[in-house]
Design a protein around this motif. Structure first.
Motif, PDB file in Angstrom:
ATOM      1  N   ALA A 147       0.946  -1.435   0.013  1.00 54.41           N
ATOM      2  CA  ALA A 147       0.254   0.108   0.115  1.00 54.41           C
ATOM      3  C   ALA A 147       0.829   1.223  -0.060  1.00 54.41           C
ATOM      4  CB  ALA A 147      -1.045   0.060   1.287  1.00 54.41           C
ATOM      5  N   TYR A 148       1.723   1.303   0.874  1.00 51.21           N
ATOM      6  CA  TYR A 148       2.619   2.666   1.042  1.00 51.21           C
ATOM      7  C   TYR A 148       3.747   2.761   0.141  1.00 51.21           C
ATOM      8  CZ  TYR A 148      -0.547   3.692   4.846  1.00 51.21           C
ATOM      9  OH  TYR A 148      -1.629   3.808   5.569  1.00 51.21           O
ATOM     10  N   LEU A 149       4.466   1.485   0.172  1.00 48.42           N
ATOM     11  CA  LEU A 149       5.731   1.542  -0.475  1.00 48.42           C
ATOM     12  C   LEU A 149       5.814   0.918  -1.956  1.00 48.42           C
ATOM     13  CD1 LEU A 149       7.746  -0.246   2.370  1.00 48.42           C
ATOM     14  CD2 LEU A 149       7.779   1.986   1.762  1.00 48.42           C
ATOM     15  N   GLY A 150       4.759   0.693  -2.382  1.00 50.39           N
ATOM     16  CA  GLY A 150       4.382   0.082  -3.847  1.00 50.39           C
ATOM     17  C   GLY A 150       4.819   1.412  -4.873  1.00 50.39           C
ATOM     18  N   PRO A 151       4.271   2.476  -4.611  1.00 53.40           N
ATOM     19  CA  PRO A 151       4.724   3.576  -5.598  1.00 53.40           C
ATOM     20  C   PRO A 151       5.950   3.771  -5.732  1.00 53.40           C
ATOM     21  CG  PRO A 151       2.987   4.214  -4.382  1.00 53.40           C
ATOM     22  CD  PRO A 151       3.397   3.110  -3.554  1.00 53.40           C
ATOM     23  N   SER A 152       6.932   3.458  -4.828  1.00 51.50           N
ATOM     24  CA  SER A 152       8.482   3.513  -4.795  1.00 51.50           C
ATOM     25  C   SER A 152       9.166   2.517  -5.267  1.00 51.50           C
ATOM     26  CB  SER A 152       8.946   3.683  -3.332  1.00 51.50           C
ATOM     27  OG  SER A 152       8.371   4.792  -2.791  1.00 51.50           O
ATOM     28  N   GLY A 153       8.200   1.281  -5.870  1.00 55.39           N
ATOM     29  CA  GLY A 153       9.088   0.154  -6.527  1.00 55.39           C
ATOM     30  C   GLY A 153       9.245  -1.022  -5.658  1.00 55.39           C
ATOM     31  N   TRP A 154       8.765  -0.986  -4.389  1.00 48.29           N
ATOM     32  CA  TRP A 154       8.689  -2.083  -3.464  1.00 48.29           C
ATOM     33  C   TRP A 154       7.717  -3.107  -3.975  1.00 48.29           C
ATOM     34  CZ3 TRP A 154      11.042  -2.402   1.694  1.00 48.29           C
ATOM     35  CH2 TRP A 154      12.116  -1.353   1.866  1.00 48.29           C
ATOM     36  N   ILE A 155       8.219  -4.357  -3.808  1.00 50.24           N
ATOM     37  CA  ILE A 155       7.199  -5.585  -4.226  1.00 50.24           C
ATOM     38  C   ILE A 155       6.870  -6.543  -2.768  1.00 50.24           C
ATOM     39  CG2 ILE A 155       8.992  -7.152  -4.652  1.00 50.24           C
ATOM     40  CD1 ILE A 155       5.856  -6.869  -6.360  1.00 50.24           C
ATOM     41  N   GLY A 156       5.626  -6.797  -2.636  1.00 52.97           N
ATOM     42  CA  GLY A 156       5.154  -7.702  -1.483  1.00 52.97           C
ATOM     43  C   GLY A 156       5.278  -9.114  -1.985  1.00 52.97           C
ATOM     44  N   ILE A 157       5.902  -9.929  -0.935  1.00 54.74           N
ATOM     45  CA  ILE A 157       6.031 -11.397  -1.361  1.00 54.74           C
ATOM     46  C   ILE A 157       5.111 -12.402  -0.127  1.00 54.74           C
ATOM     47  CG2 ILE A 157       7.507 -13.415  -1.604  1.00 54.74           C
ATOM     48  CD1 ILE A 157       9.568 -11.496  -2.178  1.00 54.74           C
ATOM     49  N   ARG A 158       4.119 -12.922  -0.673  1.00 57.31           N
ATOM     50  CA  ARG A 158       3.303 -13.545   0.377  1.00 57.31           C
ATOM     51  C   ARG A 158       4.030 -14.745   1.066  1.00 57.31           C
ATOM     52  NH1 ARG A 158      -3.083 -13.105  -0.157  1.00 57.31           N
ATOM     53  NH2 ARG A 158      -2.673 -14.237   1.702  1.00 57.31           N
ATOM     54  N   LEU A 159       3.741 -14.832   2.023  1.00 56.13           N
ATOM     55  CA  LEU A 159       4.456 -15.976   2.893  1.00 56.13           C
ATOM     56  C   LEU A 159       3.397 -16.816   3.618  1.00 56.13           C
ATOM     57  CD1 LEU A 159       6.992 -13.627   5.017  1.00 56.13           C
ATOM     58  CD2 LEU A 159       7.616 -15.012   2.692  1.00 56.13           C
ATOM     59  N   ASP A 160       2.320 -16.540   3.446  1.00 55.88           N
ATOM     60  CA  ASP A 160       1.248 -17.426   4.316  1.00 55.88           C
ATOM     61  C   ASP A 160       0.510 -18.165   3.160  1.00 55.88           C
ATOM     62  OD1 ASP A 160      -0.246 -15.477   2.666  1.00 55.88           O
ATOM     63  OD2 ASP A 160      -1.025 -14.393   4.262  1.00 55.88           O
TER      64      ASP A 160
END
Length: 318
Positions: free
Chosen positions: A270-283
Motif C-alpha cells: 500500500a505505502y511502499l508500492g509507488p516506490s517500486g517495492w514488492i510484496g511477497i506472500r508468506l502465508d
C-alpha cells in the motif's frame, strides 16, 4: 478448524502417545487430525484404542518381509490416506533410508532423553548412571541417522535420588504426552504462523552483513548500519489478513511484471508500492526460502553503502 494437517501415526504397542494426539485433535482449534494409525504388529494394543476413537487403523505384519518391501507397503498406506506428515509414536522398527527420504522434513519422532544426549536405547538408566540431575524427552525430525534430526521441542524432567529406570520412565512418559502434541501443532503450522515466519525471515536478514532490526511503521524492519531499510515483515498491517515480506524491486516496471506473472505470490504494498517495492506472500503454505533469501540479498544491495557492496562483490569472486 479448516485445512488441518493430515497425520499418519505409526505404532508398535499400546500407543499412549498416539492416544494423547487423538485426544488433542478433538479440540476445535487443533491444527492437525489423525487420518490413519498403522501398526507393524496386528496385536498392538493401540489399534483397538484408535478404532474405538474413530481413527482409521491398518495392521501390517512385518514378519517375513524385507525392510524395504515392508516400508513400501507402509508408504502406500500413508499415501492412500493422503497424509501430510508421519508421526512415530512408539514405533519400534527401523525405517529404511528410502522411506525416510520419501518423508524427509515431514516425519517426527519422540525420544526419551534430552537430545543430543543418550541417543538410542536405555536412555533412562544411562542418565541415572551418569549422575544427571535432569533427564527428559525430545521431539525431533527423523533423518537417516538415528536420533540426529533437528530438535523441535524438549521437556526437562527431574531425576529423583531414589529413581530407577522404570520410575523415571513413568514420569517422562507424562511429559511426552504433553510435549508431543504441542510440538506437532507448532511444526505443522510453521509455514503459516506469523511468529514462525518472522523467525525465518529474521534469520536470513540478520545473516547479511551489518544488518540491524527495528520496528518501523508498526512492522519489524531490517536495515543496513549506516544505510537504509531494505526489508519489512508485514502481518495484517492494513487489516488485509496478509502475511508478507516487503523488499525492493528494480522499479515499478519489474513490480508490475512480477504481479502479472504470479498474482498469488506477489502484490503491491500500500505505502511502499509507488516506490517500486514488492510484496511477497508468506502465508500461502510452502515457501521457497532460497528465493526469499535471494530477494533479501538483492534488496540489501540496493540499500547498503558502497563500502559494503564493494566488499560483497569482491567476496563473490572467490
Amino acid at each position: 478448524m479448516a485445512n488441518r494437517a493430515r497425520i499418519g501415526v505409526l505404532i508398535s504397542g499400546r500407543g499412549s502417545n498416539m492416544a494423547a494426539m487423538i485426544y488433542a485433535a478433538k479440540a476445535s482449534d487443533c491444527p492437525f487430525e489423525i487420518v490413519v494409525v498403522i501398526a507393524n504388529d496386528p496385536e498392538a494394543g493401540g489399534l483397538k484404542l484408535a478404532a474405538a476413537e474413530g481413527a482409521p487403523v491398518v495392521a501390517l505384519d512385518h514378519r517375513g518381509m524385507k525392510r524395504a518391501e515392508f516400508d513400501a507397503y507402509l508408504h502406500a498406506e500413508l499415501t492412500a490416506a493422503r497424509c501430510d506428515y508421519v508421526v512415530l509414536a512408539g514405533y519400534m522398527r527401523l525405517l529404511s533410508d528410502g522411506f525416510v527420504d520419501k518423508w524427509a522434513g515431514r516425519m517426527v519422532n519422540i525420544h526419551p532423553s534430552l537430545l543430543p544426549k543418550y541417543k538410542g536405547l536405555d536412555t533412562h538408566q544411562r542418565a541415572i548412571d551418569s549422575g544427571d540431575r535432569v533427564s527428559g524427552c525430545s521431539v525431533h525430525v527423523v533423518t537417516a541417522e538415528l536420533d540426529a534430526g533437528e530438535v523441535l521441542g524438549q521437556t526437562e524432567v527431574a531425576i529423583l535420588p531414589d529413581d530407577t529406570a522404570d520410575t523415571l520412565a513413568d514420569r517422562i512418559l507424562i511429559a511426552e504426552h504433553q510435549l508431543y502434541s504441542r510440538t506437532l501443532a507448532n511444526f505443522v503450522t510453521r509455514n503459516v504462523r506469523p511468529d514462525a515466519l518472522l523467525d525465518q525471515v529474521r534469520d536470513l536478514a540478520l545473516a547479511l552483513p551489518e544488518v540491524e532490526e527495528k520496528t518501523s511503521h508498526g512492522s519489524p524492519g531490517f536495515f543496513v548500519t549506516g544505510g537504509k531499510f531494505f526489508a519489512y515483515f508485514s502481518y495484517n498491517h492494513h487489516h488485509d489478513g496478509v502475511t508478507g515480506l516487503l523488499v525492493k524491486a528494480s522499479g515499478v516496471e519489474e513490480q508490475a511484471m512480477l504481479i502479472e506473472q504470479n498474482p498469488d505470490l506477489y502484490y503491491r504494498p500500500a505505502y511502499l508500492g509507488p516506490s517500486g517495492w514488492i510484496g511477497i506472500r508468506l502465508d500461502a503454505g510452502e515457501n521457497d526460502w532460497s528465493d526469499i533469501s535471494d530477494w533479501l540479498k538483492k534488496s540489501w544491495l540496493k540499500s547498503a553503502p558502497k563500502r559494503l557492496t564493494k566488499l560483497m562483490s569482491v567476496a563473490a569472486q572467490f
